[in-house]
Motif scaffolding. Structure first.
Motif, PDB file in Angstrom:
ATOM      1  N   ASP B  86       0.856  -1.172  -0.466  1.00 24.32           N
ATOM      2  CA  ASP B  86      -0.341  -0.467   0.120  1.00 24.32           C
ATOM      3  C   ASP B  86       0.890   1.268  -0.045  1.00 24.32           C
ATOM      4  N   LEU B  87       0.472   2.180  -0.913  1.00 21.23           N
ATOM      5  CA  LEU B  87       1.545   3.495  -1.495  1.00 21.23           C
ATOM      6  C   LEU B  87       1.078   4.259   0.451  1.00 21.23           C
ATOM      7  N   ARG B  88       0.641   4.078   0.964  1.00 21.56           N
ATOM      8  CA  ARG B  88       0.109   4.976   1.857  1.00 21.56           C
ATOM      9  C   ARG B  88       1.071   4.700   3.327  1.00 21.56           C
ATOM     10  N   ALA B  89       1.900   3.060   3.164  1.00 17.81           N
ATOM     11  CA  ALA B  89       2.444   2.628   3.677  1.00 17.81           C
ATOM     12  C   ALA B  89       3.817   3.171   4.188  1.00 17.81           C
ATOM     13  N   ILE B  90       3.934   4.054   3.327  1.00 19.32           N
ATOM     14  CA  ILE B  90       5.197   5.009   3.462  1.00 19.32           C
ATOM     15  C   ILE B  90       4.516   6.180   2.965  1.00 19.32           C
ATOM     16  N   GLU B  91       5.200   7.011   4.115  1.00 16.90           N
ATOM     17  CA  GLU B  91       4.398   7.967   4.429  1.00 16.90           C
ATOM     18  C   GLU B  91       5.395   8.806   4.627  1.00 16.90           C
ATOM     19  N   VAL B  92       5.640  10.004   3.457  1.00 16.74           N
ATOM     20  CA  VAL B  92       6.405  11.413   3.559  1.00 16.74           C
ATOM     21  C   VAL B  92       6.165  12.632   4.911  1.00 16.74           C
ATOM     22  N   VAL B  93       6.424  12.492   6.097  1.00 15.89           N
ATOM     23  CA  VAL B  93       6.149  13.235   6.452  1.00 15.89           C
ATOM     24  C   VAL B  93       7.647  14.906   6.686  1.00 15.89           C
ATOM     25  N   SER B  94       7.224  15.780   7.414  1.00 19.52           N
ATOM     26  CA  SER B  94       8.987  16.482   7.156  1.00 19.52           C
ATOM     27  C   SER B  94       8.662  16.822   9.456  1.00 19.52           C
ATOM     28  N   ASP B  95      10.836  16.889   9.627  1.00 21.58           N
ATOM     29  CA  ASP B  95      10.473  17.786  10.945  1.00 21.58           C
ATOM     30  C   ASP B  95      10.259  18.375  11.220  1.00 21.58           C
ATOM     31  N   PRO B  96      10.473  19.109  12.627  1.00 24.15           N
ATOM     32  CA  PRO B  96       9.859  20.283  12.499  1.00 24.15           C
ATOM     33  C   PRO B  96      10.630  21.624  12.217  1.00 24.15           C
ATOM     34  N   GLY B  97      11.835  21.124  11.739  1.00 18.36           N
ATOM     35  CA  GLY B  97      12.871  21.871  10.671  1.00 18.36           C
ATOM     36  C   GLY B  97      11.827  22.066   9.545  1.00 18.36           C
ATOM     37  N   GLY B  98      11.253  20.759   9.006  1.00 19.78           N
ATOM     38  CA  GLY B  98      10.407  21.329   7.587  1.00 19.78           C
ATOM     39  C   GLY B  98      11.415  19.597   6.765  1.00 19.78           C
ATOM     40  N   ARG B  99      12.083  19.038   6.794  1.00 16.93           N
ATOM     41  CA  ARG B  99      13.671  18.241   6.202  1.00 16.93           C
ATOM     42  C   ARG B  99      11.916  17.048   6.170  1.00 16.93           C
ATOM     43  N   PRO B 100      11.929  16.388   5.010  1.00 16.89           N
ATOM     44  CA  PRO B 100      11.618  15.233   4.677  1.00 16.89           C
ATOM     45  C   PRO B 100      11.947  14.002   5.204  1.00 16.89           C
ATOM     46  N   ARG B 101      11.149  13.277   5.825  1.00 20.68           N
ATOM     47  CA  ARG B 101      11.790  11.661   6.232  1.00 20.68           C
ATOM     48  C   ARG B 101      10.681  11.239   6.017  1.00 20.68           C
ATOM     49  N   VAL B 102      11.387   9.619   6.111  1.00 22.22           N
ATOM     50  CA  VAL B 102       9.700   8.942   5.847  1.00 22.22           C
ATOM     51  C   VAL B 102       9.451   7.850   6.855  1.00 22.22           C
ATOM     52  N   VAL B 103       8.361   7.397   7.600  1.00 25.30           N
ATOM     53  CA  VAL B 103       7.770   6.430   7.835  1.00 25.30           C
ATOM     54  C   VAL B 103       6.933   5.294   7.231  1.00 25.30           C
ATOM     55  N   LEU B 104       7.541   4.391   8.407  1.00 20.74           N
ATOM     56  CA  LEU B 104       7.189   2.737   7.232  1.00 20.74           C
ATOM     57  C   LEU B 104       5.541   2.707   8.272  1.00 20.74           C
TER      58      LEU B 104
END
Lengths: 84, 150
Positions: B86-104
């Motif tokens: 599921d594409l939603r199982a790979i979630e792109v979020v932003s850290d407090p500084g706005g840098r993207p990171r991934v949550v699986l």
């Protein structure tokens, strides 16, 4: 339920509209690999959604696989399974 | 085994290896999908948090996140149209500084664990310009002695 040959023709029309294939869909056989013909990840999503709209069906999660959208045959088979 | 050979064998099993995934996504395709399929497209591909990007960054932001999901799938060796994750199982979020990171989540997290990929080290970089979005994902493959048993 739609006749299989008619189903495949409709699938071909949806692929022509949404698949963004690098090959003309009319040049592809029913069993030909659509990914080799240029079907991308994003296009496979839009083809899936277009199929759901066209046939008023919903693909179950177990049918949302690479294999399901791998060929005209596979898409038609999946659509038949969900009642198209 | 000689001392040198032994040291190399130890290095292969204890040194993390970098893994990478890269993907491109055209913005007009995403714009068209949003216009044509609306909420169904958004809910199929993006988490609620990611969908909010449409308001702040438009289709280009979504396209970058789609590319990021595909880049991570390629990094996991599961890349390909739709794939079986599921594409939603790979979630792109932003850290407090706005840098993207991934949550699986779910199957994606399970796959990363089985493959011995340290999900805490998955790094992302996104960009978009001229109607094209791109993303690259990099991670470390855990050394053998830190991989989960298969």
């Amino acid at each position: 339920m739609t006749d299989v040959s008619e189903l495949k023709q409709q699938v071909r029309e949806l692929l022509a509209e949404h698949g963004r294939l690098t090959s003309d869909v009319s040049s592809l056989g029913d069993g030909d690999d659509l990914y080799r013909a240029g079907l991308t990840s994003h296009a496979s999503v839009t083809v899936m959604l277009a199929c759901e709209d066209e046939f008023d069906v919903e693909f179950s999660s177990d049918l949302l696989t690479k294999a399901t959208f791998g060929s005209v045959d596979a898409i038609a088979a999946a659509l038949a399974e969900v009642g198209a | 085994m000689s001392g040198h050979e032994g040291a190399l064998a130890v290095a292969r099993t204890t040194t993390p290896r970098p893994l990478v995934g890269l993907d491109l996504q055209t913005v007009p395709e995403v714009e068209s999908a949003v216009a044509r399929f609306g909420e169904r497209y958004l809910q199929h591909c993006y988490t609620p948090g990611e969908q909010r990007v449409l308001e702040t960054s438009g289709a280009a932001g979504l396209a970058a996140r789609f590319a990021a999901k595909e880049a991570v799938l390629k990094l996991l060796g599961a890349g390909g149209p739709i794939g079986d994750i599921d594409l939603r199982a790979i979630e792109v979020v932003s850290d407090p500084g706005g840098r993207p990171r991934v949550v699986l989540h779910g199957a994606a997290a399970d796959l990363a664990t089985r493959l011995g990929i340290d999900t805490e080290t998955i790094d992302l970089s996104l960009t978009h310009d001229g109607g094209v979005a791109a993303a690259v994902a990099v991670a470390l493959d855990l050394p053998d002695d830190r991989k989960a048993p298969r």
